[in-house]
Scaffold this active site. Structure first.
Site, mmCIF file in Angstrom:
data_model
loop_
_atom_site.group_PDB
_atom_site.id
_atom_site.type_symbol
_atom_site.label_atom_id
_atom_site.label_comp_id
_atom_site.label_asym_id
_atom_site.label_seq_id
_atom_site.Cartn_x
_atom_site.Cartn_y
_atom_site.Cartn_z
ATOM 1 N N GLY A 44 0.821 -1.215 0.000
ATOM 2 C CA GLY A 44 0.000 0.000 0.000
ATOM 3 C C GLY A 44 0.849 1.256 0.000
ATOM 4 N N ARG A 113 -1.708 -1.759 10.592
ATOM 5 C CA ARG A 113 -2.714 -1.916 11.660
ATOM 6 C C ARG A 113 -4.121 -2.074 11.124
ATOM 7 N NH1 ARG A 113 -3.112 2.526 16.069
ATOM 8 N NH2 ARG A 113 -2.377 4.082 14.554
ATOM 9 N N ASP A 182 4.475 12.468 10.689
ATOM 10 C CA ASP A 182 4.034 13.237 11.858
ATOM 11 C C ASP A 182 4.204 14.737 11.604
ATOM 12 O OD1 ASP A 182 3.540 10.828 13.279
ATOM 13 O OD2 ASP A 182 5.685 10.651 13.661
ATOM 14 N N HIS A 209 7.462 7.521 17.267
ATOM 15 C CA HIS A 209 6.368 7.444 16.290
ATOM 16 C C HIS A 209 5.281 6.480 16.757
ATOM 17 C CE1 HIS A 209 4.190 7.616 12.564
ATOM 18 N NE2 HIS A 209 4.249 6.297 12.449
HETATM 19 N N1 LIG Z 1 6.514 5.260 9.674
HETATM 20 C C1 LIG Z 1 5.296 5.653 9.406
HETATM 21 O O1 LIG Z 1 4.971 6.835 9.583
HETATM 22 C C2 LIG Z 1 4.282 4.715 8.861
HETATM 23 C C3 LIG Z 1 4.522 3.371 8.851
HETATM 24 N N2 LIG Z 1 3.616 2.495 8.321
HETATM 25 C C4 LIG Z 1 3.950 1.071 8.362
HETATM 26 O O2 LIG Z 1 4.425 0.659 7.081
HETATM 27 C C5 LIG Z 1 4.250 -0.765 6.938
HETATM 28 C C6 LIG Z 1 3.666 -1.101 5.578
HETATM 29 O O3 LIG Z 1 2.355 -0.610 5.461
HETATM 30 P P1 LIG Z 1 1.487 -0.865 4.119
HETATM 31 O O4 LIG Z 1 2.293 -0.579 2.930
HETATM 32 O O5 LIG Z 1 0.202 -0.184 4.312
HETATM 33 O O6 LIG Z 1 1.274 -2.439 4.224
HETATM 34 P P2 LIG Z 1 0.920 -3.471 3.034
HETATM 35 O O7 LIG Z 1 0.519 -4.744 3.674
HETATM 36 O O8 LIG Z 1 -0.005 -2.835 2.066
HETATM 37 O O9 LIG Z 1 2.314 -3.658 2.296
HETATM 38 C C7 LIG Z 1 3.392 -4.281 2.902
HETATM 39 C C8 LIG Z 1 4.206 -4.953 1.834
HETATM 40 O O10 LIG Z 1 5.339 -5.563 2.487
HETATM 41 C C9 LIG Z 1 5.578 -6.771 1.803
HETATM 42 N N3 LIG Z 1 6.416 -7.656 2.600
HETATM 43 C C10 LIG Z 1 6.076 -8.473 3.626
HETATM 44 N N4 LIG Z 1 7.149 -9.156 4.041
HETATM 45 C C11 LIG Z 1 8.194 -8.746 3.289
HETATM 46 C C12 LIG Z 1 9.566 -9.080 3.248
HETATM 47 N N5 LIG Z 1 10.098 -9.980 4.054
HETATM 48 N N6 LIG Z 1 10.331 -8.477 2.317
HETATM 49 C C13 LIG Z 1 9.823 -7.559 1.474
HETATM 50 N N7 LIG Z 1 8.524 -7.211 1.468
HETATM 51 C C14 LIG Z 1 7.724 -7.793 2.363
HETATM 52 C C15 LIG Z 1 4.204 -7.324 1.488
HETATM 53 O O11 LIG Z 1 4.261 -8.312 0.468
HETATM 54 C C16 LIG Z 1 3.463 -6.064 1.077
HETATM 55 O O12 LIG Z 1 3.536 -5.845 -0.312
HETATM 56 C C17 LIG Z 1 3.375 -1.168 8.124
HETATM 57 O O13 LIG Z 1 4.189 -1.742 9.121
HETATM 58 C C18 LIG Z 1 2.801 0.141 8.611
HETATM 59 O O14 LIG Z 1 2.449 0.117 9.966
HETATM 60 C C19 LIG Z 1 2.447 2.942 7.780
HETATM 61 C C20 LIG Z 1 2.171 4.279 7.745
HETATM 62 C C21 LIG Z 1 3.031 5.267 8.325
HETATM 63 O O1 LIG Z 2 -0.994 4.436 12.327
HETATM 64 C C1 LIG Z 2 -0.430 3.502 11.724
HETATM 65 O O2 LIG Z 2 -0.537 2.316 12.058
HETATM 66 C C2 LIG Z 2 0.437 3.832 10.569
HETATM 67 C C3 LIG Z 2 1.318 4.939 10.954
HETATM 68 O O3 LIG Z 2 2.350 4.775 11.557
HETATM 69 C C4 LIG Z 2 0.813 6.316 10.729
HETATM 70 O O4 LIG Z 2 -0.128 6.518 9.951
HETATM 71 O O5 LIG Z 2 1.374 7.219 11.359
#
Ligand SMILES: NC(=O)C1=CN([C@@H]2O[C@H](COP(=O)(O)OP(=O)(O)OC[C@H]3O[C@@H](n4cnc5c(N)ncnc54)[C@H](O)[C@@H]3O)[C@@H](O)[C@H]2O)C=CC1
Ligand SMILES: O=C([O-])CC(=O)C(=O)O
Length: 345
Positions: A44, A113, A182, A209
């Site tokens: 995503g 989440r 953030d 975070h």
């Molecule tokens: N730092 C921040 O501010 C934020 C962090 N996140 C985090 O980012 C992460 C990803 O979120 P989304 O993209 O929405 O999830 P998603 O489920 O849509 O995408 C995650 C991707 O990671 C891949 N994946 C899983 N295991 C893997 C591996 N070993 N090697 C390579 N790819 C692998 C999956 O196949 C999938 O395509 C989550 O942990 C989420 O909480 C989300 C939003 C903000």
């Molecule tokens: O809230 C979450 O799980 C994803 C994230 O880190 C954000 O949007 O800041």
């Protein structure tokens, strides 16, 4: 902390066949080749982030890695007529190729989440994913800057540091927890409440975070506005709960992806600019730090040719912010220790 990507795209023209960047009306200048790898590129966040990195003229090679579906994403993105060459890599056996030669590795791999969960609830799955990817980074591109997006960032960054230490490749200047979302949220919410142009707004966000560990410093926000204590408290809560607001609105279909891709692209662009020697590149990030007694802490960081060039202090805090800082420390400390313990077991 300006919107540098949009600025780059507006002010620069660039050629896909050479590594020259021409500023309209100015002399031609060359930019170095830079390889960026996105791990989790089919997800995503990964897909729109890959798109945004393809639009970045500082990137010459874009490696898109995931455990599934990257060939399609890479074929799609590769048709965009911008500078970088794009390649998709799928499955662990192709991870080495994806990583080799990378200057910046962005990690949005892992589960997001669902409503009712905390970021820490993702630990059991994401800690192992991040550990495996960081082991590969230490083998195949130990000098790359690592931009950690996978949650819980407060734990995944310490996990990465331990993996790198064990491999003998740890350089604290090169590991970043991406907290830019953030800052993006704090700017947007502040501009709305203060009725100032959002493009002019700057707000540092410090701490970590997750929930109360996210501490926006609205007392330092510019342009200045006369907001009441109640308004500042509400803005602080909204920034801390911004992720949850999106998780609830998506109602089981994941968390922030588009705004995160934007934020991730801003931060990666800042890293590339720093590597290329652009002066005064400052962004907030969760890094190894001595700003507080905690070993990792998010604050303003100056980026340079080796990654972190300088960690800036917190500056003057309001009483409300001082209180917030003391309140966040136990939770942040526990999350950091949980990551370190996991990596060493
Ligand atoms: N730092 C921040 O501010 C934020 C962090 N996140 C985090 O980012 C992460 C990803 O979120 P989304 O993209 O929405 O999830 P998603 O489920 O849509 O995408 C995650 C991707 O990671 C891949 N994946 C899983 N295991 C893997 C591996 N070993 N090697 C390579 N790819 C692998 C999956 O196949 C999938 O395509 C989550 O942990 C989420 O909480 C989300 C939003 C903000
Ligand atoms: O809230 C979450 O799980 C994803 C994230 O880190 C954000 O949007 O800041």
């Amino acid at each position: 902390m300006r919107n540098s990507i949009v600025r780059s795209i507006k002010s620069l023209t660039y050629s896909s066949s050479s590594h020259l960047i021409r500023r309209r009306g100015f002399a031609t200048e060359s930019v170095p080749d830079r390889k960026v790898a996105v791990l989790g590129a089919a997800g995503g966040i990964g897909q729109p982030l890959s798109l945004l990195m393809k639009l970045n003229p500082l990137v010459s090679t874009l490696a898109l890695y995931d455990i599934a579906n990257t060939p399609g994403v890479a074929a799609d993105v590769s048709h965009i007529n911008t500078r970088s060459e794009v390649a998709g890599y799928v499955g662990e056996e192709q991870l080495r190729q994806a990583l080799e030669g990378s200057d910046v590795v962005i990690i949005p791999a892992g589960v997001p989440r669902k409503p009712g969960m905390t970021r820490d609830d993702l630990f059991n799955i994401n800690a192992g994913i991040v550990k495996g990817l960081c082991e590969a980074i230490s083998k195949y591109c130990p000098n790359a800057l690592v931009n950690m997006i996978s949650n819980p960032v407060n734990s995944t960054v310490p996990i990465a540091s331990e993996v790198f230490k064990r491999a003998g490749t740890y350089d604290e200047k090169k590991l970043f927890g991406v907290t830019t979302l953030d800052v993006v949220r704090a700017k947007t919410f502040y501009a709305g409440k203060a009725k100032v142009p959002v493009a002019e707004v700057n707000v540092p966000v410090v701490g970590g975070h997750a929930g109360i560990t996210i501490l926006p410093l609205f007392s330092q926000a510019t342009p200045k506005a006369n907001l009441s204590e109640e308004e500042i408290k509400a803005l602080t809560r909204r920034t801390q709960d911004g992720g949850t607001e999106v998780v609830e609105a998506k109602a089981g279909k994941g968390s922030a992806t588009l705004s995160m891709a934007y934020a991730g692209a801003i931060f990666a662009d800042a890293c590339l600019k720093g590597l290329n020697g652009v002066p005064d590149v400052v962004e907030c990030s969760f890094v190894q730090s001595s700003v507080t007694e905690l070993p990792f802490f998010a604050s303003k960081v100056r980026l340079g040719k080796n990654g972190v060039e300088e960690i800036l202090g917190l500056g003057p805090l309001s009483d409300f912010e001082k209180e917030g800082l003391e309140k966040l420390k136990p939770e942040l400390k526990a999350s950091i220790e949980k990551g370190i313990k996991f990596a060493n077991q």
